[in-house]
Design an enzyme around this catalytic site. Structure first.
Site, PDB file in Angstrom:
ATOM      1  N   ASP A  91       0.821  -1.211   0.000  1.00  0.00           N
ATOM      2  CA  ASP A  91       0.000   0.000   0.000  1.00  0.00           C
ATOM      3  C   ASP A  91       0.857   1.265   0.000  1.00  0.00           C
ATOM      4  OD1 ASP A  91      -2.357  -1.428  -0.012  1.00  0.00           O
ATOM      5  OD2 ASP A  91      -2.569  -1.408   2.171  1.00  0.00           O
ATOM      6  N   TYR A 118       6.835  -9.820   6.867  1.00  0.00           N
ATOM      7  CA  TYR A 118       6.701  -8.378   7.095  1.00  0.00           C
ATOM      8  C   TYR A 118       7.207  -8.039   8.498  1.00  0.00           C
ATOM      9  CZ  TYR A 118       3.718  -7.448   3.004  1.00  0.00           C
ATOM     10  OH  TYR A 118       3.227  -7.297   1.729  1.00  0.00           O
TER      11      TYR A 118
END
Length: 247
Positions: A51, A109
């Protein structure tokens, strides 16, 4: 012939990885540089769709070429063409059907939470100066490993066929003035990591209990989970592939 690119980027200036109609993306700047150097329109496919504002210390993408390329020379030239916040680290030949997104077996992540004001990291970690119970947050990590359906942490109105993800590892690491949430899974839903972290923060603050996390996940309802933490603390740090993709 198909090639894989290994790269990293600082996501601060970009509206995510994927091409956008009216905003600059990481994919766009790389495609423009590649197309210029190869003197033909060259599209790339990334391992994921981070994003706006999200960073990547390791990302992969693939592209096709009709001619065999000098990968070392092209890597050097690409880095000269690209802005300073995008770096190419490696380029290698793969099988013609290798796919940067669909062949990835797992992704990791990191999300960084700073518990004290730092003039050098305010753009790269979420500042939260309230005390967090890291022990409870790690207990919540164990709960995540018991489930596969994570619809409660997904953005609504997405086009995915399944909300199932296999989380292989989840842990909070306390490094003095900074907390890092590490999570590895075979795939991630849109906004999933940021929603998980927001829920974990609520647990660390005592607003939600570890036991209530079971009910949140079973609800499959995004509104039951915690807030979505800011994008600037999130990093894609590792993408793994089977060795069979390489030529």
């Amino acid at each position: 012939m198909r090639y894989f690119i290994e790269l990293s980027y600082n996501g601060k200036a970009y509206h995510g990885w994927q091409n956008q109609p009216n905003a600059i993306s990481v994919q766009e700047v790389i495609e423009k540089a590649l197309s210029t150097l190869l003197q033909q329109k060259t599209d790339i496919v990334g391992a994921g769709r981070t994003d706006a504002g999200v960073h990547a210390s390791q990302m992969f993408a693939h592209f096709d070429s009709e001619i065999e390329l000098n990968t070392q020379d092209l890597t050097y030239k690409l880095n000269s063409f690209l802005p300073k916040d995008v770096a190419i680290h490696n380029m290698f030949l793969v099988t013609n059907d290798a796919h940067a997104r669909f062949d990835a077996t797992e992704r990791t992540y990191h999300y960084k939470v700073s518990n004290r004001k730092n003039v050098f990291t305010f753009d790269y970690a979420y500042l939260l100066q309230l005390p967090l119970d890291v022990e409870k947050m790690n207990a919540a990590c164990d709960v995540l490993l018991q489930y596969k359906d994570f619809q409660c942490f997904s953005k609504t109105n997405t086009d995915v066929k399944t909300y199932n993800c296999i989380i292989k590892h989840a842990q909070w690491i306390n490094d003095g003035g900074e907390l890092t949430f590490v999570i590895t899974a075979d795939r991630f839903l849109r906004n999933m990591v940021r929603a998980i972290v927001g829920t974990m923060v609520n647990i660390g603050l005592g607003k939600t209990t570890v036991e209530e996390l079971h009910d949140i996940i079973k609800s499959k309802n995004r509104s039951e989970a915690g807030f979505s933490v800011p994008a600037h603390g999130l990093y894609l740090t590792e993408v793994k592939y089977p060795d069979t993709i390489k030529k």
